[in-house]
Design a protein around this motif. Structure first.
Motif, short mmCIF file in Angstrom:
data_model
loop_
_atom_site.label_atom_id
_atom_site.label_comp_id
_atom_site.label_asym_id
_atom_site.label_seq_id
_atom_site.Cartn_x
_atom_site.Cartn_y
_atom_site.Cartn_z
N HIS A 104 -26.21 -18.35 120.92
CA HIS A 104 -24.79 -18.00 121.07
C HIS A 104 -24.58 -16.69 121.82
O HIS A 104 -23.79 -16.62 122.77
N GLU A 105 -25.25 -15.60 121.41
CA GLU A 105 -25.02 -14.31 122.04
C GLU A 105 -25.47 -14.29 123.51
O GLU A 105 -24.88 -13.61 124.34
N ILE A 106 -26.53 -15.03 123.80
CA ILE A 106 -26.98 -15.12 125.20
C ILE A 106 -25.89 -15.79 126.04
O ILE A 106 -25.58 -15.35 127.15
N ALA A 107 -25.29 -16.86 125.50
CA ALA A 107 -24.21 -17.54 126.20
C ALA A 107 -22.98 -16.65 126.33
O ALA A 107 -22.27 -16.69 127.34
N ALA A 157 -37.46 -19.88 124.08
CA ALA A 157 -37.49 -19.65 122.64
C ALA A 157 -36.18 -20.06 121.98
O ALA A 157 -36.17 -20.67 120.90
N ALA A 158 -35.04 -19.73 122.61
CA ALA A 158 -33.74 -20.09 122.05
C ALA A 158 -33.54 -21.60 122.07
O ALA A 158 -33.00 -22.18 121.11
N ARG A 159 -33.97 -22.26 123.15
CA ARG A 159 -33.86 -23.72 123.21
C ARG A 159 -34.72 -24.37 122.14
O ARG A 159 -34.31 -25.34 121.49
N GLN A 160 -35.93 -23.84 121.96
CA GLN A 160 -36.83 -24.41 120.95
C GLN A 160 -36.27 -24.23 119.55
O GLN A 160 -36.32 -25.15 118.72
N ARG A 218 -43.60 -24.67 117.09
CA ARG A 218 -42.39 -25.15 116.42
C ARG A 218 -41.83 -24.10 115.47
O ARG A 218 -42.59 -23.35 114.85
N TYR A 219 -40.50 -24.10 115.36
CA TYR A 219 -39.83 -23.25 114.38
C TYR A 219 -39.55 -24.06 113.12
O TYR A 219 -39.25 -25.25 113.18
N SER A 220 -39.65 -23.39 111.97
CA SER A 220 -39.31 -24.05 110.71
C SER A 220 -38.75 -23.02 109.74
O SER A 220 -39.02 -21.82 109.86
N LEU A 221 -37.97 -23.50 108.81
CA LEU A 221 -37.40 -22.63 107.77
C LEU A 221 -38.10 -22.93 106.46
O LEU A 221 -38.26 -24.10 106.09
#
Length: 362
Positions: free
Chosen positions: A10-13, A26-29, A349-352
């Motif tokens: 969001h902030e990049i956009a 990284a943001a897309r991933q 991969r990102y995970s929570l």
């Protein structure tokens, strides 16, 4: 019902402020891997927009925290039932507005913010607006508060400022781009050690060229990170939702404490009294409605910190969007014991994850 969207770029956009924005990898991933995330705070029957509903699902270990939502993707937007639907993204920006408008073939237009609202919202999201309006208001309401920030539209003015205060009370500074998030867009400057390097000069010039100005703030000796989470209602009122106790590494988000409000209050009160927290909360609730009325309704948070000598910095960041603190509040309501919430990156991969507390946890 609501249509939820996790758009962590969001902030990049916001910084780009264009209809079409290519996010860093990284943001897309992150957006791809965690697009299901709104299911953790949505209500049963809501929609969650994911990158591809054929290849994404809520991880089994998180399903007990998730609402019964429908995962949809861009191909479903032209056929979405718009009756009593509200769009709830992580944050609004021009690129998201354009994506929803195009992918829905115009059907979502009446649910989107206007161009005038988006322009005003973008200004409120900037560090310059926060430093000029919100930060001074909060500092003025507290006896033991610190926090100053200056905006510079030329690199010469910035460097003259840093050199002028080299022998003053502050010798270490943090430089910040007007729009950036989670540790991005920050540079730390130690005037006694490295001073103004050619690399720093190039970075500053680039930020000013792209975003119009740059922020300079003193580097404070941080003792403890925390924040306050709010929700702005459409009628103009602001509701306080709770405390966020989190951890950062070099300005980047690292994790949140999941606990009930009493436990978090006790933890924060080791550094600052409950009366100070109430004064700060009341100041936000009094000041922000007039700023947000007709421009933004939804969640927002203010990052704060305790610094040396027991003083409080009441507004390190204003996040005029949903935050990980809001996510932690939603999950805390479904937990019966203290846990830590962390986003990890492993094997591409990102995970929570929600884990028991350890000595490394928040």
């Amino acid at each position: 019902m609501k249509l939820h969207i996790f758009n962590p770029g969001h902030e990049i956009a916001l910084a780009e402020h264009r209809k079409y924005v290519t996010l860093p990898h990284a943001a897309r991933q992150l957006q791809h891997d965690l697009s299901f995330l709104p299911a953790l705070w949505a209500d049963d029957g809501d929609f969650v927009l994911v990158e591809s509903k054929a290849y994404q699902d809520i991880p089994s270990y998180l399903k007990k925290y998730a609402a019964k939502v429908s995962l949809i993707d861009d191909e479903d937007l032209p056929y979405l039932d718009l009756e009593n639907t509200e769009i709830m993204p992580w944050g609004w920006n021009l690129a998201l507005q354009n994506r929803l408008l195009e992918q829905s073939r115009g059907r979502l237009s009446r649910l989107l913010p206007s161009q005038t609202q988006l322009e005003a919202y973008r200004t409120l999201c900037s560090r310059g607006w926060c430093a000029t309006h919100l930060l001074p208001h909060l500092v003025a309401n507290l006896a033991d508060a610190v926090g100053i920030a200056h905006a510079f539209s030329s690199d010469a003015a910035l460097f003259a400022h840093l050199k002028a205060i080299d022998n003053g009370p502050f010798r270490q500074y943090v430089l910040k781009a007007p729009w950036s998030s989670s540790g991005r867009g920050l540079r730390y400057v130690d005037m006694q050690r490295e001073g103004i390097t050619p690399h720093l000069q190039g970075w500053v010039a680039n930020v000013i060229a792209k975003q119009g100005y740059i922020m300079a703030e003193p580097y404070y000796n941080k003792v403890f990170d925390f924040g306050m989470e709010f929700h702005a209602q459409r009628n103009g009122s602001v509701d306080y939702l709770g405390l966020s106790v989190f951890h950062t590494v070099n300005g980047a988000y690292a994790g949140n404490l999941l606990a009930n409000e009493a436990d978090k209050q006790e933890l924060v009160s080791r550094y600052v009294s409950s009366s100070v927290l109430k004064t700060l909360c009341d100041a936000v609730k009094h000041f922000m409605p007039a700023q947000l009325q007709g421009i933004y309704a939804g969640p927002f948070g203010i990052d704060m910190m305790i610094v040396g000598e027991g003083k409080i910095h009441p507004c390190v960041e204003l996040n005029l969007r949903r935050t990980m603190g809001h996510v932690a509040l939603s999950l805390s309501a479904k937990q019966h014991s203290r846990r830590s919430m962390q986003i990890t990156y492993k094997n591409g991969r990102y995970s929570l994850h929600i884990n028991p507390l350890s000595h490394q946890s928040v």
